[in-house]
Enzyme design. Structure first.
Site, PDB file in Angstrom:
ATOM      1  N   ASP A  12       1.170  -2.111  21.142  1.00 50.73           N
ATOM      2  CA  ASP A  12       0.060  -1.155  21.171  1.00 50.73           C
ATOM      3  C   ASP A  12      -0.844  -1.339  22.396  1.00 50.73           C
ATOM      4  O   ASP A  12      -2.073  -1.438  22.260  1.00 50.73           O
ATOM      5  CB  ASP A  12      -0.801  -1.306  19.902  1.00 50.73           C
ATOM      6  N   GLU A  16       0.163   8.875  14.722  1.00 48.70           N
ATOM      7  CA  GLU A  16      -0.767   7.764  15.015  1.00 48.70           C
ATOM      8  C   GLU A  16      -0.791   7.536  16.515  1.00 48.70           C
ATOM      9  O   GLU A  16      -0.150   8.245  17.284  1.00 48.70           O
ATOM     10  CB  GLU A  16      -0.332   6.488  14.289  1.00 48.70           C
TER      11      GLU A  16
HETATM   12  O1  FUB Z   1       0.445  -2.349  15.349  1.00 51.02           O
HETATM   13  C1  FUB Z   1       0.170  -1.848  14.079  1.00 51.02           C
HETATM   14  C2  FUB Z   1       0.342  -0.385  14.027  1.00 51.02           C
HETATM   15  O2  FUB Z   1       1.669  -0.039  14.355  1.00 51.02           O
HETATM   16  C3  FUB Z   1      -0.497   0.376  15.025  1.00 51.02           C
HETATM   17  O3  FUB Z   1      -1.835   0.475  14.675  1.00 51.02           O
HETATM   18  C4  FUB Z   1       0.265   1.637  15.053  1.00 51.02           C
HETATM   19  O4  FUB Z   1      -0.071   2.510  16.086  1.00 51.02           O
HETATM   20  C5  FUB Z   1       1.677   1.135  15.145  1.00 51.02           C
HETATM   21  O5  FUB Z   1       2.028   0.797  16.457  1.00 51.02           O
END
Ligand code: FUB
Length: 338
Positions: free
Chosen positions: A32, A241
């Site tokens: 991320d 997301e």
């Molecule tokens: O790293 C945890 C979660 O997985 C992140 O918040 C999301 O975007 C995904 O990458």
């Protein structure tokens, strides 16, 4: 076995294809990556993946991260420095578990680290921590940001000095649980209404001191070229997301992960609030379930920071990478296949 695997994977990659992006670091697992240029240098604010031994479930319990490390580099593909623990779960008074994808911002001599973490009731909230240095250590505010929820903050400061937080993630990110305005844990994945407009990411303008929302969060609507909202069933294009925002020649580029279909897609608008018109795919699926990125301009070139699972082969133990983006004269991106 933890330490041996990364170097093996890396050297075999180097031999087979020297041009293929390599993990930026291999002494820890990272994911991320939110990259920023501060004072002419690149700073990366990633998640710090660990194997916490938590069994995998469809709400992402196995992503049980406990701290953040900030990385920096003077040049893309130059030497990279790990500045150590910048913020620890134990130093966030209200936090329960799971420090997920963070972001950072700078204003008036202070650096701000924004992070999602579940509170002690297991509800994701957004926290903010401050430091005089881009690499921390950061001190968390005593409470979460009032009115915040869900995950994946991306803080963007516009050319007029106003800052906004884009945020949200469906499924394990809990965005669907807020669909009626109050918290309701009954929806597991999304709205579960395939023929209705899909759930939207949120945007909220930040206060001048960067510590609060200055308005109630609003929907970041994504429409197709005919102006019709993307629908819940449109898994190849709808928001899941990992929001990011950048501005190029007066146009706002909202980019994000489509989650279960694993694309990094983008949509554009003439306003930071949207509505955004879907434009296409920036990056095809990587190895691993999640895909999450950031985009920066550095020394006149455009770069995408992202992650895959080259080092571990495991979806919750990821490694960050960087690639140059090709921007066409009209501002659009060529699709990258990692
Ligand atoms: O790293 C945890 C979660 O997985 C992140 O918040 C999301 O975007 C995904 O990458």
């Amino acid at each position: 076995g933890f330490a041996a695997k990364p170097s093996l994977a890396q050297s075999s990659t180097t031999k087979s294809d020297p041009d293929k992006p390599k993990p930026l670091v291999s002494h820890i697992y990272t994911a991320d990556p939110s990259a920023h240029v501060f004072n002419g240098k690149i700073y990366i604010y990633p998640s710090h993946d660990i194997d916490a031994g938590v069994p995998e479930d469809d709400q992402g319990a196995h992503f049980a991260m406990r701290d953040y490390h900030i990385l920096s580099m003077d040049n893309v593909n130059g030497k990279i420095t790990d500045h150590g623990v910048a913020l620890d779960l134990n130093d966030i008074p209200w936090a329960g578990r799971q420090l997920w994808a963070p972001d950072a911002a700078y204003k008036n001599g202070t650096y701000y680290l924004y992070f999602p973490v579940k509170d002690k009731q297991d509800v994701f909230r957004m926290g903010v921590a401050t430091s005089k240095s881009p690499t921390g250590p950061f001190k968390a505010e005593p409470k979460p940001i009032d009115g915040s929820y869900s995950i994946d903050p991306a803080v963007f400061t516009d050319t007029d000095g106003k800052s906004y937080m884009y945020f949200g993630g469906i499924w394990g990110g809990q965005l669907q649980r807020w669909a009626t305005g109050t918290y309701n844990a009954s929806l597991k994945t999304d709205l579960e209404k395939p023929d209705e407009p899909a759930l939207s990411a949120k945007i909220a303008r930040l206060s001048n001191d960067m510590l609060r929302f200055d308005e109630a969060p609003k929907d970041v609507k994504i429409v197709d070229k005919d102006g019709k909202p993307l629908l819940g069933k449109d898994h190849d294009r709808r928001f899941f997301e990992g929001a990011w925002m950048h501005k190029y020649k007066g146009t706002y580029y909202f980019s994000y992960s489509t989650g279960d279909t694993h694309f990094l897609a983008y949509a554009t608008s003439q306003s930071p609030y949207g509505p955004f018109t879907y434009q296409g795919v920036i990056m095809n699926p990587v190895k691993g379930w999640t895909t999450h990125h950031s985009i920066i301009e550095f020394k006149g070139k455009w770069y995408i920071f992202y992650h895959d699972v080259e080092l571990s082969g495991k979806t919750h133990l990821r490694n960050i990478k960087v690639m140059e983006l090709t921007r066409r004269p009209d501002g659009s991106f060529e699709t990258i296949t990692p």
